[in-house]
Design a protein around this motif. Structure first.
Motif, short mmCIF file in Angstrom:
data_model
loop_
_atom_site.label_atom_id
_atom_site.label_comp_id
_atom_site.label_asym_id
_atom_site.label_seq_id
_atom_site.Cartn_x
_atom_site.Cartn_y
_atom_site.Cartn_z
N ARG A 92 0.86 -1.19 0.00
CA ARG A 92 0.00 0.00 0.00
C ARG A 92 0.89 1.23 0.00
N ALA A 93 0.52 2.23 -0.78
CA ALA A 93 1.23 3.51 -0.79
C ALA A 93 0.21 4.63 -0.91
N ILE A 94 0.55 5.79 -0.38
CA ILE A 94 -0.27 7.00 -0.52
C ILE A 94 0.60 8.09 -1.12
N ILE A 95 0.16 8.64 -2.25
CA ILE A 95 0.87 9.70 -2.96
C ILE A 95 0.02 10.97 -2.87
N THR A 96 0.65 12.10 -2.64
CA THR A 96 -0.08 13.34 -2.42
C THR A 96 -0.11 14.22 -3.66
N GLU A 97 -1.19 14.97 -3.79
CA GLU A 97 -1.31 15.94 -4.88
C GLU A 97 -0.25 17.03 -4.77
N VAL A 98 -0.03 17.56 -3.57
CA VAL A 98 0.97 18.60 -3.36
C VAL A 98 2.35 17.97 -3.30
N ALA A 99 3.24 18.46 -4.15
CA ALA A 99 4.65 18.01 -4.21
C ALA A 99 4.80 16.58 -4.68
N ALA A 100 3.71 15.94 -5.16
CA ALA A 100 3.76 14.55 -5.61
C ALA A 100 4.50 13.69 -4.60
N GLY A 101 4.17 13.89 -3.32
CA GLY A 101 4.93 13.28 -2.24
C GLY A 101 4.51 11.86 -1.90
N LEU A 102 5.44 11.13 -1.33
CA LEU A 102 5.19 9.79 -0.82
C LEU A 102 4.85 9.92 0.66
N ARG A 103 3.54 9.83 0.98
CA ARG A 103 3.10 10.03 2.37
C ARG A 103 3.11 8.74 3.17
N ALA A 104 2.97 7.61 2.51
CA ALA A 104 2.98 6.33 3.21
C ALA A 104 3.35 5.22 2.25
N TYR A 105 4.02 4.20 2.78
CA TYR A 105 4.32 3.00 2.01
C TYR A 105 4.52 1.86 3.00
N SER A 106 3.77 0.77 2.80
CA SER A 106 3.88 -0.37 3.69
C SER A 106 3.71 -1.65 2.90
N VAL A 107 4.27 -2.73 3.44
CA VAL A 107 4.12 -4.07 2.88
C VAL A 107 3.75 -5.01 4.02
N GLN A 113 11.05 26.95 -18.75
CA GLN A 113 9.77 26.27 -18.59
C GLN A 113 9.95 24.77 -18.79
N LEU A 114 9.49 24.01 -17.80
CA LEU A 114 9.65 22.57 -17.80
C LEU A 114 8.31 21.89 -17.55
N ASP A 115 8.03 20.84 -18.29
CA ASP A 115 6.93 19.94 -17.97
C ASP A 115 7.50 18.73 -17.26
N THR A 116 6.98 18.42 -16.08
CA THR A 116 7.51 17.32 -15.29
C THR A 116 6.41 16.30 -14.98
N THR A 117 6.80 15.04 -14.85
CA THR A 117 5.90 14.00 -14.38
C THR A 117 6.61 13.13 -13.35
N VAL A 118 5.80 12.49 -12.51
CA VAL A 118 6.28 11.52 -11.54
C VAL A 118 5.33 10.34 -11.56
N THR A 119 5.87 9.14 -11.73
CA THR A 119 5.06 7.92 -11.69
C THR A 119 5.51 7.06 -10.52
N TYR A 120 4.56 6.68 -9.68
CA TYR A 120 4.80 5.73 -8.60
C TYR A 120 4.09 4.43 -8.97
N ALA A 121 4.78 3.30 -8.85
CA ALA A 121 4.19 2.00 -9.21
C ALA A 121 4.62 0.94 -8.20
N LEU A 122 3.65 0.25 -7.62
CA LEU A 122 3.94 -0.88 -6.75
C LEU A 122 4.36 -2.07 -7.59
N THR A 123 5.39 -2.77 -7.15
CA THR A 123 5.90 -3.95 -7.86
C THR A 123 5.99 -5.12 -6.88
#
Length: 332
Positions: free
Chosen positions: A21-36, A125-135
């Motif tokens: 389980r992970a929780i990603i935030t809208e602000v700063a595309a942050g990793l708020r939680a991650y557990s296994v 000017q930069l366009d940025t993306t962040v992808t989080y994926a559980l594996t």
């Protein structure tokens, strides 16, 4: 009450070690939680507070600090906002408090995007993306930065996760950092040189107990010799697996369980921060305690002035950087 970090994107997946389980935030595309399997592998924090000590946030277009917020671009002095007021530095980039927009989402992955718009201190000017994926073995993170402006732009990327192994006091964990060089800093934590860690208390290559450490230090990471992927190369599945081991740092419990932060060949620097008053999540609520940030970075502090690790993106060019968190020894 609405979350202080905006929309919370919850990811879930089955894994050989148990439910992830992970929780990603809208602000700063942050990793708020991650557990296994119910074991927290990063320090989490309540939804109603801002990320304590920058926990989990994305650092673009520079990580760490720029001294006085000043740098020279073609002989022109650029001044960035001083958002570290005590030390009078510009810290953690320009998106640390910005909302990201949703591009794509599935049960086990999410892609968020944000634009760095031109300003006096950073006229690009930069366009940025962040992808989080559980594996099956962890959490993979992929950053892209595309220069959508008309001039070459200086770029560096970092992240600010705090690692842990839930149920084990952080002081009892062993921290291993694959780095042979420490970056020396002044009283404002800006680089003034570097030195080998051999024979010093900063040599963490064989591991040291966290309780023995008091760090807010940058290091040059040691790359694994098995990885030789060029900047900007598109990776097939086999190459992507190979690049996951370019650099590795870890926390290990006395029973042998480990949480590992890996980076691709771009993540040539790491900042290690061991605050003693992080609001650690406990059954009784947040309690001040020890935490360990292991921050993967493509460039060290003050890179806009020194050029160390700095990537200049040409107009239309896209840069992809990967890092992630793996675990070993967790029962399935």
């Amino acid at each position: 009450m609405r979350a202080a970090t905006g929309t919370q994107y919850e990811l879930r997946a089955a894994s050989p070690s148990g439910p992830a389980r992970a929780i990603i935030t809208e602000v700063a595309a942050g990793l708020r939680a991650y557990s296994v399997d119910g074991i927290d592998l990063v320090e989490s924090f309540p939804a109603e507070v801002i990320p304590p000590k920058s926990a989990g946030i994305v650092l673009v277009p520079w990580p760490n600090r720029i001294r006085d917020g000043v740098w020279l671009h073609r002989g022109v002095e650029r001044r960035l906002p001083l958002n570290e007021p005590i030390e009078q530095n510009a810290i953690h980039g320009l998106l640390y408090a910005s909302p990201y927009r949703l591009l794509d989402r599935s049960p086990d992955a999410v892609t968020l995007a944000a634009t760095v718009f031109p300003r006096l201190g950073y006229p690009f000017q930069l366009d940025t993306t962040v992808t989080y994926a559980l594996t099956d073995d962890g959490l993979d993170v992929t950053h892209t930065v595309r220069n959508v402006g008309t001039d070459a732009a200086p770029v560096a990327i970092g992240a600010h996760p705090y690692l842990k192994i839930g149920g084990v006091p952080t002081d009892d964990l062993t921290l291993t950092v694959a780095a042979g060089t420490r970056i020396l800093v002044d009283e404002r934590l800006n680089p003034v040189g570097e030195t080998a860690v051999d024979g010093t208390g900063y040599d963490l290559r064989a591991g040291r107990l966290v309780r023995e450490l008091d760090l807010d230090d940058g290091f040059t990471a040691t790359m694994r010799e098995t990885t030789a992927i060029g900047h900007g190369d598109e990776l097939d599945d086999d190459s992507r697996d190979e690049v996951k081991g370019a650099v590795e740092h870890s926390l290990t419990a006395p029973d042998g369980r480990s949480v590992i932060l890996w980076g691709d060949e771009n993540m040539r620097y790491v900042q290690v921060f061991t605050p003693r008053a992080f609001p650690v999540d406990t059954p009784d609520g947040p309690t001040p305690g020890r935490a360990v940030a292991v921050e993967p970075m493509t460039a060290p502090a003050n890179a806009f002035n020194t050029g160390a690790g700095l990537r200049w993106l040409e107009p239309g060019e896209t840069w992809t950087v990967r890092w992630g968190i793996r675990h070993t020894g967790l029962a399935g």
